[in-house]
Design a protein around this motif. Structure first.
Motif, short mmCIF file in Angstrom:
data_model
loop_
_atom_site.label_atom_id
_atom_site.label_comp_id
_atom_site.label_asym_id
_atom_site.label_seq_id
_atom_site.Cartn_x
_atom_site.Cartn_y
_atom_site.Cartn_z
N GLY A 165 5.50 -5.65 12.40
CA GLY A 165 6.26 -6.65 11.46
C GLY A 165 5.74 -6.43 10.09
N LEU A 166 6.65 -6.66 8.97
CA LEU A 166 6.25 -6.35 7.54
C LEU A 166 5.14 -7.40 7.25
CD1 LEU A 166 9.40 -6.14 5.33
CD2 LEU A 166 7.16 -6.64 4.33
N GLN A 167 5.07 -8.37 7.84
CA GLN A 167 4.12 -9.37 7.56
C GLN A 167 2.65 -8.69 7.65
OE1 GLN A 167 5.33 -12.14 6.45
NE2 GLN A 167 3.43 -12.76 5.81
N GLY B 139 9.44 -2.25 5.49
CA GLY B 139 10.87 -2.72 5.76
C GLY B 139 10.33 -3.23 7.32
N SER B 140 11.45 -3.86 7.94
CA SER B 140 11.24 -4.65 9.17
C SER B 140 12.33 -4.43 10.19
CB SER B 140 10.93 -6.15 8.88
OG SER B 140 11.04 -6.59 10.12
N PHE B 141 12.09 -4.29 11.65
CA PHE B 141 13.46 -4.35 12.22
C PHE B 141 13.57 -5.68 12.87
CE2 PHE B 141 11.59 0.16 12.69
CZ PHE B 141 12.54 0.85 12.49
N GLU C 66 7.02 -2.83 -2.61
CA GLU C 66 8.48 -3.18 -2.19
C GLU C 66 8.71 -3.52 -0.90
OE1 GLU C 66 11.00 0.32 -3.11
OE2 GLU C 66 12.68 -0.73 -3.14
N ASP C 67 9.01 -4.93 -0.78
CA ASP C 67 9.61 -5.49 0.63
C ASP C 67 10.94 -5.50 0.64
OD1 ASP C 67 10.54 -7.30 2.23
OD2 ASP C 67 8.70 -8.65 1.93
N ASP C 68 11.36 -4.56 1.44
CA ASP C 68 12.87 -4.29 1.63
C ASP C 68 13.58 -4.92 3.02
OD1 ASP C 68 15.13 -2.65 0.59
OD2 ASP C 68 14.83 -1.53 2.59
C1 LIG Z 1 11.04 -11.60 2.48
C2 LIG Z 1 10.52 -11.21 3.98
N1 LIG Z 1 9.45 -10.50 3.88
C3 LIG Z 1 8.79 -10.20 4.94
C4 LIG Z 1 9.30 -11.01 6.30
C5 LIG Z 1 8.15 -10.70 7.45
O1 LIG Z 1 8.91 -10.01 8.47
P1 LIG Z 1 8.42 -9.61 9.67
O2 LIG Z 1 9.18 -10.65 10.69
O3 LIG Z 1 8.64 -8.05 9.92
O4 LIG Z 1 6.83 -9.77 9.73
C6 LIG Z 1 10.07 -11.90 6.14
C7 LIG Z 1 10.43 -12.69 7.39
O5 LIG Z 1 11.31 -13.57 7.37
C8 LIG Z 1 10.78 -12.08 4.80
O6 LIG Z 1 11.87 -13.02 4.75
#
Ligand SMILES: Cc1ncc(COP(=O)(O)O)c(C=O)c1O
Length: 491
Positions: A201-203, A329-331, A299-301
């Motif tokens: 996850g992007l987190q 980025g994230s799936f 850069e959060d895409d």
């Molecule tokens: C702007 C933004 N960045 C990151 C995330 C986290 O994404 P992930 O589910 O891949 O951890 C979110 C999740 O809602 C988000 O809204």
């Protein structure tokens, strides 16, 4: 209470030779029950098996069981199965040594927490029915689960040992290649597969970045309003978090006050939560600033794959010639969020740091899931899914815009966004965001007041509205109810 078979072997503490075998077995089983490790309804092993495992005579085991039965800890008969009693008196549960500590009792020991533990903030996860206008959620009912299951079954049926052993910390090689190809072609990202780290996850990408590139006391800049869980992670790492205002072109470039910032976190493709797309001029200005300040840009895409109008805007990373941008980025939004897979693209000289931090913390992301995702992408399903969803979401956005023009005029002005799964509505003078949110909730409508995303000085009050997960009927219902809620909330 349903009876449950213990499918695992019961492990009792070592035998104390000072007491009789019967007494030891009785006390050990009683402790397991009172500590909650053997739960009400759980099936106990047969006396014959217990006797063999702990080298006791069967008679000893039977006598211990008889004692437990006569005191009400277990029920059932030898031969037809013995179970932990469904009802155990509360006072028994509280007296035993080692019983789980219940919150609020005086038995909680004094804890020595790290400074990280004192700073970190989380939220409890709650499953709620999907309704208007849940944000941050794709249309999960449209996800091709049957196809995904087929790919997963095929993978697992013929899984070689290598798939079960693991992979390098940066992720499953074929997926890294597939992600690099996708990002180069579709997002204008400049990267080789070696620069791609598959994260949970992007987190996790933000967390790795905070831990590797920020020391306690370092300055980091975030957007205001902005994504709170990025700021939370930076604050947990001990960084000093400064907010930068937005204008029509996106985040304003760090001024003198924050010249010493080590990192700037931005959402240029589709600003969270306002939906602004960062202008090209602003992208160059931000890169220029980072070069001068020797800072990094994160850069959060997170959801720019879904673009409905305007020209496709390539990633900020694609403009970077100096290795200043970490692109993530994230799936979660394009597929489904419980998959917990995303990517972090890093400049080549930072790859080893990312790999080491990922290795010591989690080794690597779930390999079978990475392999299935890789098949989903390389066999063309990912592209098809994106195209199909883009059409569905564009339609849903249109329904929201049309309905709002008819019913919300003068109360809420919906922002014409170009990408993403949610938009914002700007509230008319005299309507308070929190009051409107409560009034909407009372009518079965979920909105988030933008004031919750401002870290200081709310410049303009609005509501975040998700539309992607809702069909046209639910969007119409939501707009109707919201119109009434806003009318009620006028000062
Ligand atoms: C702007 C933004 N960045 C990151 C995330 C986290 O994404 P992930 O589910 O891949 O951890 C979110 C999740 O809602 C988000 O809204």
């Amino acid at each position: 209470m349903p009876k449950r078979t213990t499918t695992f072997e019961l492990t009792l503490p070592a035998r104390d030779e000072a007491i009789s075998a019967y007494r030891w077995l009785y006390a050990a089983l009683r402790d397991e029950i009172l500590a909650g490790r053997l739960r009400p309804g759980a099936r106990l092993p047969a006396t014959r098996d217990l006797a063999m495992r702990y080298q006791l005579s069967r008679g000893t085991a039977v006598t211990a069981f008889e004692q437990l039965r006569s005191e009400g800890y277990i029920e059932g008969t030898v031969g037809s199965g013995t179970y932990v009693s469904a009802v155990l008196p509360d006072d028994l549960l509280n007296v035993v040594r080692g019983a789980p500590v219940r919150p609020g009792t005086s038995r909680v020991p004094r804890r020595h927490l790290s400074s990280y533990a004192r700073r970190v903030r989380g939220e409890a996860f709650a499953q709620r029915p999907v309704r208007a206008f849940r944000a941050n959620l794709p249309a999960l009912d449209q996800f091709p689960t049957a196809l995904w299951a087929q790919l997963a079954a095929r993978r697992m049926r013929s899984a070689p040992a290598s798939l079960l052993i693991g992979c390098g910390a940066m992720g499953y090689e074929p997926l890294r290649r597939a992600v690099a190809d996708y990002l180069s072609a579709s997002r204008g990202v400049n990267c080789a597969p070696e620069q791609v780290c598959i994260v949970s996850g992007l987190q996790e990408a933000i967390d790795l970045t905070a831990r590797l590139f920020l020391n306690p006391g370092d300055r980091v800049c975030v957007e205001n309003p902005g994504y709170p869980d990025a700021a939370n992670l930076f604050a947990a790492a001990g960084a000093r978090v400064s907010t930068l205002p937005l204008d029509d072109e996106g985040i304003t470039v760090p001024e003198a006050r924050v010249r010493e910032a080590r990192l700037v976190y931005v959402t240029p493709g589709h600003q969270f939560p306002t939906g602004i797309t960062m202008s090209l001029a602003r992208r160059f200005a931000l890169l220029e600033w980072a070069r001068g300040a020797e800072a990094l840009i994160f850069e959060d895409d997170y959801d720019s794959e879904y673009r409905y109008s305007g020209r496709p805007v390539p990633a900020l990373q694609g403009l970077d010639r100096d290795g200043l941008v970490l692109f993530a980025g994230s799936f979660s939004k394009v597929l489904f969020s419980s998959l917990r897979l995303g990517y972090l693209v890093v400049p080549p000289d930072l790859v080893d740091y990312i790999a080491a931090a990922k290795y010591v913390a989690t080794r690597h992301a779930h390999v079978p899931a990475q392999a299935v995702l890789c098949d989903f992408i390389t066999q063309g399903h990912f592209g098809r899914h994106l195209r199909r969803m883009r059409e569905i979401y564009a339609e849903r956005l249109n329904v929201l815009l049309d309905e709002s023009r008819q019913r919300l005029a003068g109360a809420l002005e919906i922002s014409p966004i170009e990408a993403g799964l949610q938009t914002v509505g700007w509230l008319a003078e005299g309507i308070d965001g929190e009051i409107a949110t409560s009034a909407a909730a009372a009518r079965g409508v979920e909105v988030i007041p933008l004031s919750r995303y401002w870290s200081s000085g709310v410049a303009r009050e609005g509501l975040q509205l998700g539309f992607a997960a809702l069909d046209a009927h639910e969007i119409r219902r939501g707009v109707r109810e919201l119109a009434m809620a806003l009318e009620q909330s006028r000062a």
